[in-house]
Design a protein around this motif. Structure first.
Motif, PDB file in Angstrom:
ATOM      1  N   PHE A  13      71.926 -58.502  -6.603  1.00 35.49           N
ATOM      2  CA  PHE A  13      71.149 -57.845  -7.645  1.00 35.49           C
ATOM      3  C   PHE A  13      70.895 -56.415  -7.177  1.00 35.49           C
ATOM      4  O   PHE A  13      70.724 -56.169  -5.976  1.00 35.49           O
ATOM      5  CB  PHE A  13      69.800 -58.540  -7.865  1.00 35.49           C
ATOM      6  N   ASP A  14      70.837 -55.465  -8.113  1.00 36.41           N
ATOM      7  CA  ASP A  14      70.548 -54.098  -7.696  1.00 36.41           C
ATOM      8  C   ASP A  14      69.040 -53.871  -7.634  1.00 36.41           C
ATOM      9  O   ASP A  14      68.248 -54.535  -8.304  1.00 36.41           O
ATOM     10  CB  ASP A  14      71.212 -53.081  -8.635  1.00 36.41           C
ATOM     11  N   LEU A  15      68.651 -52.895  -6.816  1.00 34.48           N
ATOM     12  CA  LEU A  15      67.243 -52.626  -6.564  1.00 34.48           C
ATOM     13  C   LEU A  15      66.504 -52.210  -7.835  1.00 34.48           C
ATOM     14  O   LEU A  15      65.351 -52.604  -8.043  1.00 34.48           O
ATOM     15  CB  LEU A  15      67.111 -51.539  -5.496  1.00 34.48           C
ATOM     16  N   ALA A  16      67.167 -51.427  -8.691  1.00 32.63           N
ATOM     17  CA  ALA A  16      66.517 -50.967  -9.919  1.00 32.63           C
ATOM     18  C   ALA A  16      66.088 -52.144 -10.792  1.00 32.63           C
ATOM     19  O   ALA A  16      65.008 -52.115 -11.401  1.00 32.63           O
ATOM     20  CB  ALA A  16      67.458 -50.035 -10.692  1.00 32.63           C
ATOM     21  N   THR A  17      66.911 -53.182 -10.841  1.00 30.77           N
ATOM     22  CA  THR A  17      66.580 -54.364 -11.637  1.00 30.77           C
ATOM     23  C   THR A  17      65.320 -55.044 -11.103  1.00 30.77           C
ATOM     24  O   THR A  17      64.449 -55.465 -11.858  1.00 30.77           O
ATOM     25  CB  THR A  17      67.752 -55.361 -11.615  1.00 30.77           C
ATOM     26  N   ILE A  18      65.223 -55.136  -9.777  1.00 31.63           N
ATOM     27  CA  ILE A  18      64.069 -55.803  -9.172  1.00 31.63           C
ATOM     28  C   ILE A  18      62.803 -54.959  -9.315  1.00 31.63           C
ATOM     29  O   ILE A  18      61.718 -55.488  -9.577  1.00 31.63           O
ATOM     30  CB  ILE A  18      64.369 -56.114  -7.692  1.00 31.63           C
ATOM     31  N   ILE A  19      62.940 -53.647  -9.158  1.00 29.51           N
ATOM     32  CA  ILE A  19      61.786 -52.761  -9.343  1.00 29.51           C
ATOM     33  C   ILE A  19      61.239 -52.891 -10.758  1.00 29.51           C
ATOM     34  O   ILE A  19      60.026 -52.990 -10.971  1.00 29.51           O
ATOM     35  CB  ILE A  19      62.173 -51.301  -9.036  1.00 29.51           C
ATOM     36  N   ASN A  20      62.142 -52.916 -11.722  1.00 27.74           N
ATOM     37  CA  ASN A  20      61.724 -53.069 -13.119  1.00 27.74           C
ATOM     38  C   ASN A  20      61.079 -54.432 -13.354  1.00 27.74           C
ATOM     39  O   ASN A  20      60.058 -54.541 -14.046  1.00 27.74           O
ATOM     40  CB  ASN A  20      62.926 -52.878 -14.042  1.00 27.74           C
ATOM     41  N   ALA A  21      61.643 -55.468 -12.760  1.00 27.57           N
ATOM     42  CA  ALA A  21      61.144 -56.831 -12.979  1.00 27.57           C
ATOM     43  C   ALA A  21      59.749 -57.028 -12.404  1.00 27.57           C
ATOM     44  O   ALA A  21      58.924 -57.759 -12.969  1.00 27.57           O
ATOM     45  CB  ALA A  21      62.102 -57.846 -12.352  1.00 27.57           C
ATOM     46  N   THR A  22      59.461 -56.371 -11.285  1.00 28.74           N
ATOM     47  CA  THR A  22      58.171 -56.545 -10.606  1.00 28.74           C
ATOM     48  C   THR A  22      57.174 -55.438 -10.934  1.00 28.74           C
ATOM     49  O   THR A  22      56.092 -55.385 -10.341  1.00 28.74           O
ATOM     50  CB  THR A  22      58.361 -56.587  -9.083  1.00 28.74           C
ATOM     51  N   ASN A  23      57.570 -54.548 -11.888  1.00 22.68           N
ATOM     52  CA  ASN A  23      56.728 -53.388 -12.212  1.00 22.68           C
ATOM     53  C   ASN A  23      56.446 -52.579 -10.953  1.00 22.68           C
ATOM     54  O   ASN A  23      55.305 -52.260 -10.636  1.00 22.68           O
ATOM     55  CB  ASN A  23      55.420 -53.829 -12.884  1.00 22.68           C
ATOM     56  N   ASN A  24      57.551 -52.272 -10.261  1.00 22.11           N
ATOM     57  CA  ASN A  24      57.510 -51.489  -9.017  1.00 22.11           C
ATOM     58  C   ASN A  24      56.610 -52.147  -7.966  1.00 22.11           C
ATOM     59  O   ASN A  24      55.828 -51.496  -7.283  1.00 22.11           O
ATOM     60  CB  ASN A  24      57.043 -50.051  -9.286  1.00 22.11           C
ATOM     61  N   PHE A  25      56.773 -53.467  -7.857  1.00 26.22           N
ATOM     62  CA  PHE A  25      56.042 -54.253  -6.864  1.00 26.22           C
ATOM     63  C   PHE A  25      54.532 -54.046  -6.994  1.00 26.22           C
ATOM     64  O   PHE A  25      53.821 -53.829  -6.014  1.00 26.22           O
ATOM     65  CB  PHE A  25      56.518 -53.928  -5.440  1.00 26.22           C
TER      66      PHE A  25
END
Length: 315
Positions: A13-25
């Motif tokens: 998974f790319d980092l941008a997808t995870i940042i978006n999913a977690t609302n930038n952690f």
């Protein structure tokens, strides 16, 4: 850290997808933290809820082996976790979000524990036993977990358990045992031969399962009926509880050869045969000084566990 590129691409998974999913952690999305792994809740664009285990030890090199171990295991077994993210020094694992979090959040909370009646607990125990049996005997790779405990059992919407955290897992192929100079795991759940001598086997997991089984009820001196947590009295079958306690004691016997394997444990629950009597688990008092001595020399690295384990005496 080198791993076959096919493994990474299969799970990536790319980092941008995870940042978006977690609302930038966002801190409000933080589910917990242990060791090197803070865990955040997130939501993918398709609406799927996920749990993101973020790795923080990259710069120091701590935990890299565990991270790599878990990713390779998932790839080889085509496990139902979602994947991973590796970009620069960012390293994360993605899982299906489990709404009821971990088993320990129920067992060791005075309010939550009342929500798990006996049939629920019995079903959870049976499912964990079948999961270990599969990993020990039926999987194309023989897997020894090495850190089975209540906080590493996740519960879904229907309170179905899933064993998690495979960072310490050993893939043994046709072997049934091994040894190591680095001891990882959680004191109280460790088999004595592993905690003291670094010897691990499928019977190490059996021991941990036995501790977990005994934790699913209250242990104190007295008749079998007095072993039952007060919140379970109205929902349990005393015979089932006593059988579970006896199986638990068989699983935590001092010598690995005296412990049943997980196939036998599953059979014991469905059999009407008389169970053998467990031997006294005297290692809990006799060997504690040895374990502490090893720890003071820096040989062991164990995860944190706040649960107090009482001395168990075979009856």
């Amino acid at each position: 850290m080198k791993v076959n590129k096919k493994i990474w691409s299969f799970l990536s998974f790319d980092l941008a997808t995870i940042i978006n999913a977690t609302n930038n952690f966002l801190n409000d999305n933080k589910l917990g933290e242990g060791g090197f792994w803070p865990v955040y809740k997130g939501t993918l664009l398709d609406g799927q809820e996920i749990a993101v285990k973020g790795f923080q030890g990259a710069r120091s090199g701590q935990g890299l082996t565990e991270f790599k171990n878990e990713v390779i295991l998932f790839a080889k077994l085509q496990h139902l976790n979602l994947g991973c993210c590796i970009e620069g020094e960012e390293k994360m694992l993605l899982y299906e979000y489990m709404s009821n979090k971990t088993l320990d959040s129920f067992l060791f909370d005075s309010f939550q524990s009342k929500l798990l009646d006996w049939p629920m607990r019995f079903n959870i125990l049976c499912a964990i036993a079948r999961g270990l049996q599969y990993r020990h005997q039926d999987s194309r790779l023989r897997i020894i977990h090495r850190d089975l405990k209540a906080s590493n059992v996740l519960l879904d919407d229907n309170l179905n358990p899933k064993i998690s955290d495979f960072g310490l897992t050993k893939i043994c192929g046709d072997q049934v045992e091994g040894n190591t100079n680095r001891i990882f795991g959680t004191y109280g759940y460790m088999a004595p031969e592993y905690a003291i001598d670094g010897l691990f086997s499928i019977k190490s997991d059996v021991f941990s399962f036995g501790v977990l089984l005994l934790e699913m009820r209250l242990w104190k001196d007295g008749t079998p009926e007095q072993l039952i947590d007060a919140c379970l009295v109205d929902s349990c079958k005393v015979s089932e509880v006593v059988t579970c306690i006896q199986i638990g004691l068989l699983c935590v016997q001092h010598h690995p050869n005296d412990r049943p394997n997980m196939i036998s444990v599953v059979v014991m629950w469905s059999s009407n045969n008389v169970l053998s009597q467990p031997k006294v688990a005297n290692f809990l008092t006799n060997n504690i000084s040895l374990i502490e001595g090893e720890q003071s020399r820096g040989r062991q690295e164990s995860s944190i566990n706040g649960v107090t384990i009482s001395v168990l005496n075979a009856r």
